[in-house]
Motif scaffolding. Structure first.
Motif, mmCIF file in Angstrom:
data_model
loop_
_atom_site.group_PDB
_atom_site.id
_atom_site.type_symbol
_atom_site.label_atom_id
_atom_site.label_comp_id
_atom_site.label_asym_id
_atom_site.label_seq_id
_atom_site.Cartn_x
_atom_site.Cartn_y
_atom_site.Cartn_z
ATOM 1 N N PRO A 14 0.806 -1.229 0.000
ATOM 2 C CA PRO A 14 0.000 0.000 0.000
ATOM 3 C C PRO A 14 0.835 1.273 0.000
ATOM 4 N N ASN A 15 2.066 1.193 0.492
ATOM 5 C CA ASN A 15 2.929 2.372 0.492
ATOM 6 C C ASN A 15 3.433 2.711 -0.900
ATOM 7 N N PHE A 100 13.368 -3.919 0.389
ATOM 8 C CA PHE A 100 14.359 -4.484 1.300
ATOM 9 C C PHE A 100 13.839 -4.402 2.727
ATOM 10 N N SER A 101 14.057 -5.467 3.491
ATOM 11 C CA SER A 101 13.687 -5.430 4.908
ATOM 12 C C SER A 101 14.506 -6.456 5.680
ATOM 13 N N VAL A 102 14.732 -6.158 6.952
ATOM 14 C CA VAL A 102 15.438 -7.057 7.860
ATOM 15 C C VAL A 102 14.636 -7.135 9.156
ATOM 16 N N LEU A 119 11.751 5.279 -0.228
ATOM 17 C CA LEU A 119 12.100 6.689 -0.075
ATOM 18 C C LEU A 119 13.099 6.920 1.050
ATOM 19 N N LEU A 120 13.145 6.009 2.015
ATOM 20 C CA LEU A 120 13.959 6.230 3.211
ATOM 21 C C LEU A 120 15.132 5.272 3.350
ATOM 22 N N GLY A 125 17.865 -3.114 -1.693
ATOM 23 C CA GLY A 125 16.879 -3.704 -2.592
ATOM 24 C C GLY A 125 17.193 -3.430 -4.053
ATOM 25 N N GLY A 126 16.413 -4.057 -4.917
ATOM 26 C CA GLY A 126 16.585 -3.867 -6.350
ATOM 27 C C GLY A 126 16.344 -2.436 -6.774
#
Length: 286
Positions: A14-15, A100-102, A119-120, A125-126
């Protein structure tokens, strides 16, 4: 574990696409399956961006209003990754796809470390790698960037100069920018120094967050990684192994994230059967 039907729809973060589109995608997919198999009993939604702001409350209300008779659970897409690997009680889980997330995971309790959105976030990530390819190309054009074959590869993909295609790049958005990530990997394989620097910075950023998560949350030395950046090429994976050292055990699931979502869904009704993995593996690609 046998796959009855599958459908691939647009990204539903959704973001990135907006809540209205997210809910529309979910409804299209779920309603389509209910039409095929009316006795569906449960839904597990492991969604990227689902726990930002009040997104979870909106999505849960959508499920309650539209599917009151189904057993429904909502979680982050990182839950799919962890369930795709094994029944680890604790681990660090990483997604390196377009985004990307951890997360540190201890008995299904998730603690986020980074992964704030395109954005942050700075690398990982790709989207970030694709953006670096475009930035490197523009820097050469403006005269201050190091010479790099990334420029030729980007312009070949674009069919022209980056500056002349800025409107298209901004209009197409995150997925389109991420589609330039393979250019960096191709340049890396050809020995390009700029590409090597991009991969090194990306691997270093991910490794730093993995080490931090492991130490802060005491979640062991197992790291479950998923996403196209590590599943389709060994370049970033090998760079990560070098940064993390031998004490960190990296696990790459052999089945896609959707397998983990199916595992989590079936566990809403108890333990899954022993041959679940084999049945899924043999029927998924048919």
């Amino acid at each position: 574990g046998k796959v009855i039907s599958k459908v691939c729809l647009d990204g539903s973060n959704p973001n990135a696409c907006g809540m209205d589109k997210t809910l529309s995608i979910l409804k299209t997919g779920i309603d389509g399956f209910l039409a095929i198999c009316p006795d569906v009993a449960g839904v597990f939604a492991g969604l990227s961006g689902s726990f930002s702001g009040d997104n979870a409350a909106v999505i849960e209300k959508f499920f309650k209003n539209n599917y009151p008779l189904l057993n429904v659970a909502l979680s982050s897409d990182i839950s799919n990754v962890i369930a795709s690997a094994s029944d680890l009680d604790k681990c660090v889980a990483v997604i390196c796809g377009t985004g990307f997330s951890v997360y540190a995971s201890i008995e299904d309790k998730l603690s986020r470390v980074g992964g704030w959105g395109y954005l942050l976030d700075c690398m990982g990530g790709g989207f970030d790698i694709g953006r670096e390819a475009l930035r490197a190309t523009l820097a050469v054009d403006d005269g201050f960037g190091k010479p790099t074959i990334i420029k030729d590869l980007v312009e070949e993909t674009l069919g022209g100069r980056v500056w002349d295609n800025l409107n298209k790049i901004y209009k197409e958005g995150t997925s389109y920018i991420a589609s330039f990530a393979p250019v960096v990997f191709e340049a890396y394989q050809k020995g390009d120094e700029v590409a090597k620097d991009i991969i090194d910075r990306c691997a270093g950023y991910i490794a730093d967050l993995v080490k931090f998560a492991s130490e802060k949350y005491n979640c062991g030395n197992n790291v479950v990684m998923s996403g196209s950046l590590v599943s389709k090429s060994d370049i970033l994976l090998n760079a990560l192994k070098e940064k993390l050292g031998e004490e960190i055990n990296i696990i790459i699931p052999t089945l896609p994230q959707i397998y983990g979502a199916c595992v989590k869904c079936c566990k809403l009704f108890g333990e899954i059967k022993e041959n679940f993995y084999e049945n899924f593996q043999s029927s998924y690609n048919k």
